[in-house]
Design a protein around this motif. Structure first.
Motif, PDB file in Angstrom:
ATOM      1  N   GLY A  92      39.771  40.999  33.480  1.00 42.47           N
ATOM      2  CA  GLY A  92      41.161  41.385  33.262  1.00 42.47           C
ATOM      3  C   GLY A  92      41.485  42.751  33.816  1.00 42.47           C
ATOM      4  N   GLY A  93      42.739  43.140  33.647  1.00 39.46           N
ATOM      5  CA  GLY A  93      43.214  44.434  34.134  1.00 39.46           C
ATOM      6  C   GLY A  93      43.150  45.486  33.052  1.00 39.46           C
ATOM      7  N   PHE A  94      44.036  46.473  33.184  1.00 42.68           N
ATOM      8  CA  PHE A  94      44.090  47.549  32.196  1.00 42.68           C
ATOM      9  C   PHE A  94      44.874  47.104  30.976  1.00 42.68           C
ATOM     10  N   GLU A  95      44.539  47.701  29.831  1.00 43.52           N
ATOM     11  CA  GLU A  95      45.277  47.412  28.606  1.00 43.52           C
ATOM     12  C   GLU A  95      46.620  48.135  28.655  1.00 43.52           C
ATOM     13  N   PRO A  96      47.632  47.648  27.894  1.00 49.80           N
ATOM     14  CA  PRO A  96      48.952  48.308  27.937  1.00 49.80           C
ATOM     15  C   PRO A  96      48.883  49.781  27.514  1.00 49.80           C
ATOM     16  N   GLU A  97      48.106  50.072  26.482  1.00 50.79           N
ATOM     17  CA  GLU A  97      47.908  51.465  26.066  1.00 50.79           C
ATOM     18  C   GLU A  97      46.409  51.741  26.094  1.00 50.79           C
ATOM     19  N   MET A  98      46.022  52.798  26.788  1.00 54.60           N
ATOM     20  CA  MET A  98      44.600  53.063  27.006  1.00 54.60           C
ATOM     21  C   MET A  98      43.916  53.497  25.713  1.00 54.60           C
ATOM     22  N   THR A  99      42.772  52.895  25.436  1.00 49.47           N
ATOM     23  CA  THR A  99      41.954  53.249  24.284  1.00 49.47           C
ATOM     24  C   THR A  99      40.782  54.111  24.756  1.00 49.47           C
TER      25      THR A  99
END
Length: 157
Positions: A92-99
């Protein structure tokens, strides 16, 4: 070397220090450790590392859904290499808000990394992906964001 008397251990003083000489050791005996004694721990260590390497490879091959050889699988698109040497990328790609976890994966370090490790990884990635040097602005922004998130809670040590 002191001699033994009637097959018993003897005690002799050496400058006030008592030493115990085991029965059967005589002057001129070879008291060196045989070289095979050094090979035993090395062989055990090599066997342990080999087992760990094989298990890691089997786990990676199982995760990628490949057969025992790893050559005929259509699910190897997200891997580089084959068999035991395959590297798997995150799905997958990046998450909507970075953890913090995603930031650590981007920089290639632990979530609990020290500031100097974060800075070192950040500089290496920005050197390869800087927008002014032909890199993507989006990837550069994600690297900066990852550095900011991990750097906020990192130790200075």
């Amino acid at each position: 070397f002191p001699a033994t008397h009637s097959g018993k251990m003897s005690y002799y003083g050496n400058g006030g220090v008592r030493t115990r000489i085991p029965e059967g050791i005589k002057k001129g005996d070879d008291r060196t450790i045989p070289k095979s004694y050094y090979l035993i721990p090395v062989a055990i260590g090599a066997a342990g590392l080999g087992t760990a390497f094989l298990l890691r490879g089997l786990v990676r091959m199982t995760r990628s859904g490949s057969s025992s050889t790893g050559r005929n699988s259509s699910k190897l698109k997200d891997t580089v290499g084959s068999g035991f040497f395959a590297k798997r990328y995150a799905d997958g790609g990046f998450e909507p808000e970075m953890t913090k976890r995603e930031a650590a994966r981007i920089l290639g370090c632990r979530e609990s990394a020290k500031k100097d490790v974060i800075t070192k990884r950040y500089r290496a990635l920005m050197k390869a992906n800087h927008p002014d040097l032909g890199g993507s602005r989006y990837i550069g922004a994600k690297i900066n964001q990852a550095k900011d998130i991990l750097g906020a809670t990192a130790r200075d040590e």
